[in-house]
Design a protein around this motif. Structure first.
Motif, PDB file in Angstrom:
ATOM      1  N   ARG A 230      -3.484   7.054   3.982  1.00 48.76           N
ATOM      2  CA  ARG A 230      -3.601   5.794   4.739  1.00 48.76           C
ATOM      3  C   ARG A 230      -4.926   5.707   5.468  1.00 48.76           C
ATOM      4  O   ARG A 230      -5.539   4.650   5.538  1.00 48.76           O
ATOM      5  N   CYS A 231      -5.341   6.845   6.050  1.00 50.06           N
ATOM      6  CA  CYS A 231      -6.591   6.828   6.816  1.00 50.06           C
ATOM      7  C   CYS A 231      -7.781   6.569   5.892  1.00 50.06           C
ATOM      8  O   CYS A 231      -8.732   5.887   6.275  1.00 50.06           O
TER       9      CYS A 231
ATOM     10  N   GLN B 240       0.802  -1.231   0.000  1.00 55.37           N
ATOM     11  CA  GLN B 240       0.000   0.000   0.000  1.00 55.37           C
ATOM     12  C   GLN B 240       0.833   1.279   0.000  1.00 55.37           C
ATOM     13  O   GLN B 240       0.304   2.355  -0.239  1.00 55.37           O
TER      14      GLN B 240
ATOM     15  N   LEU C 123      -7.602   4.895   3.043  1.00 55.38           N
ATOM     16  CA  LEU C 123      -7.491   3.508   2.579  1.00 55.38           C
ATOM     17  C   LEU C 123      -7.971   2.512   3.631  1.00 55.38           C
ATOM     18  O   LEU C 123      -8.536   1.470   3.297  1.00 55.38           O
ATOM     19  N   THR C 124      -7.762   2.842   4.903  1.00 55.26           N
ATOM     20  CA  THR C 124      -8.150   1.895   5.954  1.00 55.26           C
ATOM     21  C   THR C 124      -9.564   2.144   6.457  1.00 55.26           C
ATOM     22  O   THR C 124     -10.086   1.359   7.237  1.00 55.26           O
TER      23      THR C 124
ATOM     24  N   GLU D 232     -13.664   2.388   6.199  1.00 51.03           N
ATOM     25  CA  GLU D 232     -14.673   1.613   5.483  1.00 51.03           C
ATOM     26  C   GLU D 232     -15.115   2.403   4.261  1.00 51.03           C
ATOM     27  O   GLU D 232     -15.504   3.560   4.395  1.00 51.03           O
TER      28      GLU D 232
END
Lengths: 416, 416
Positions: free
Chosen positions: B407-408, B247, B410-411, B413
């Motif tokens: 990143r936030c 990622q 992508l992680t 929902e």
């Protein structure tokens, strides 16, 4: 005396590193009053280095070579320079001792190729390297000089400062002194036209114009025997330039940027500032905030890229947006006034425009920007048409905004 | 084919500017598989430029000259190159029109010295300059080529990319094909260590790591007779790199920047975004807003450099500021939550830190930065310690903020 630089290293030719050594050495030579007419870069190749050095020694009095003094087989500068100057290599006991000491202190094993670094051209001046293993060298023959320095800047810089500068100073008495007159809000060609007579007739000092986005810098350089004399020569020309460009000169100090001049002006006038940006989207605030000490004056910044944000944050009227559009003098004015009110700032600058690549029309093309400036109770709005890509248009708008803000503060009544 | 570079400009010889153009152009030539054995720098002096160009044309197939195409009298590159190639200067109506247009659009008066810029060597290929007035030129004669580019990087780079690179590609048969795997949030040495085995064993394709602030780019380059073959060689290695970095690879497309990858991700997830910045002061918003089409997702940006602005705009509690300080995880969290609420944004990123040079303490040193990211109803805060000067710390913080935001998202929902 003329000097030139040869940087040795394939990594420079491949673009893997930027040749900051050359810039630093050039600056040092200029400050010493040495005329440097050439810089060149060659790779780790004996034949090409030999040719470059031969050419350089023919046309310049001194050649400063950097790089290629290391222990590996592709480090060839010393061997090549010794050959070019007709000086055989001999072992220098002092250098060998220093290299052995270097490894002993670090608890490292000394390999045979490190011994190579203690070989010096017979008769050369050895420059101790306190920050690495390769000593520097000065080779003199028939009035020509080759000065060999290690490539790593943390070795090259102290060696130059401690040993090479005093050596060069003894060779070249006299001083070169420069100052820069920085101008905003005038294009390069107009600025050049305004001083063409001076450029054409001046030889000492010389005047050289440099264009930056939204700015022109005029560099005034004088040569004289003594510093005071050089400074006086420069001062006279700087004064003349200040007279010609008046308020458009924002500084005559080398290190001062436009944003810094604006922040200093705000602090001097004890004024607070606020920004509200659409197409520049924070770039204007970011430039101001890069100035240390800006916290004393910077109230707040708003990025109102959407119409909704313009209404909500700055109270731009819906009717204004509908009737004139987001990119209009009316919107720029309401943005500036609204943000000034919201942030309780003495000076507010607003930017709204079309940075492209999309969003332009025949009537409102890409590059159209309105900048509003609210100082005291006066609001000024100016129209600009910038060209270039999105980044360039935004940069140009930021420069124009700083320039307009500066002018509005200068023409405002100083606070009593 | 061999190519060499001549940079023209007294400001380089005086050490006033670092020759970044040469590094960039060298890198481009290397990527094209062209052998570059020499770089040189000469000042704004016709005789020395003439000699340098003559030497260069003798030993190399193509010479790329940069700088000295401006309107002032010390801009001599075009005249000198035309003379060296034996091509008389003639007025190019198209260039004249473009220059006139450039001034008309800006509402500026065109001076006579600008007309000089429309003179071109007879038979030369004219390269339009979309970001300035001086067109570039390609002069061909007897199998030798002189390529003249304007000095400002924001003019030189696009002109090279759009016109010169395709031109050079046609000259060099066989294909060199590159792709870049762009990685965020991993340091250069760690990234290099993760692929050292590949770098050591690969010869075709080669893998070259380049460090950018907060990013590492791995450039994979293959050489083959046909494009398809080269592409396949590259593809295999790119896949392996994607597998290793997962990622953290934000793109494998040359032209995509980190901010663009973030904006595309936001658009894909149909999320709106908001920024609230203290020490970065608009730099984060500015990078996002440099992405065309960002208006679909960018709600608003706030620059809350002062405590007062943090309280007023984002509702950061006075108690939090007093107890933990403006540079604290608690403040970063309240900034992110508060701005999200004020702007009704789905994703909000906050930055608060000490950019220096003043304001640091033993407990909270210069370079300490907290970044908060609020996505959905989850808020993440991370601590960073950056080094460098004020500008460098701010840039590092912006990269880290984009990386954390990515990143936030992508992680989180995905919205249903």
């Amino acid at each position: 005396m003329t000097v030139e630089l040869i940087s040795v290293g394939t990594e420079i030719l491949l673009g893997n590193i930027v040749n900051t050594n050359a810039a630093w050495l050039s600056g040092q030579c200029a400050a010493l009053g040495l005329a440097c007419y050439y810089q060149s870069v060659v790779g780790d190749n004996a034949q090409r280095l030999r040719e470059a050095l031969k050419t350089a020694l023919e046309r310049s009095d001194a050649v400063i070579l950097s790089g290629g003094l290391g222990p590996t087989t592709d480090d060839l500068t010393k061997e090549t320079a010794a050959e070019a100057m007709g000086m055989p290599l001999v072992e220098d006991p002092r250098s060998l001792e220093r290299i052995e000491e270097y490894f002993r202190v670090r608890g490292l094993e000394m390999t045979d190729n490190n011994k190579k670094q203690a070989l010096v051209p017979a008769g050369a001046v050895v420059l101790d390297n306190d920050n690495g293993t390769a000593p520097g060298l000065i080779l003199e023959k028939d009035g020509k000089r080759a000065i060999l320095l290690p490539g790593p800047p943390n070795e090259l810089i102290p060696m130059f400062e401690e040993r090479v500068r005093p050596y060069l100073q003894r060779l070249e008495p006299g001083i070169l002194y420069s100052r820069t007159v920085k101008i905003c809000g005038i294009g390069e060609s107009r600025a050049a036209a305004m001083v063409q007579d001076l450029i054409d007739t001046q030889t000492n000092p010389t005047i050289a114009p440099y264009a930056k986005t939204g700015e022109v810098h005029l560099r005034v350089t004088a040569r004289a025997e003594r510093e005071k004399e050089a400074k006086n020569l420069v001062k006279t020309v700087v004064k003349e330039l200040e007279k010609r460009f008046g308020q458009d000169v924002y500084t005559t100090k080398e290190e001062v940027t436009l944003e810094q001049a604006v922040v200093e002006l705000l602090l001097k006038r004890k004024m607070t500032v606020c920004t509200i940006e659409s197409c520049t989207g924070g770039m204007l605030a970011s430039r101001l905030i890069n100035v240390p000490g800006v916290s004393e004056t910077f109230r707040a910044g708003y990025i109102t890229y959407s119409n909704r944000a313009k209404q909500k944050v700055a109270g731009v009227k819906k009717k204004t947006l509908e009737k004139y559009g987001a990119v209009s003098p009316q919107t720029a004015e309401e943005m500036a006034r609204g943000a000034a009110k919201a942030a309780h700032a003495d000076a507010t600058v607003s930017v709204t425009g079309i940075a492209g690549p999309d969003g332009g029309s025949r009537e409102k093309p890409v590059g159209l920007v309105y900048i509003g400036c609210h100082v005291g109770d006066r609001t000024v709005v100016q129209e600009y048409r910038f060209v270039g890509n999105r980044g360039k248009i935004r940069e140009s708008a930021v420069s124009a905004a700083l320039t307009l803000l500066r002018r509005c503060i200068l023409t405002a009544e100083p606070a009593q």
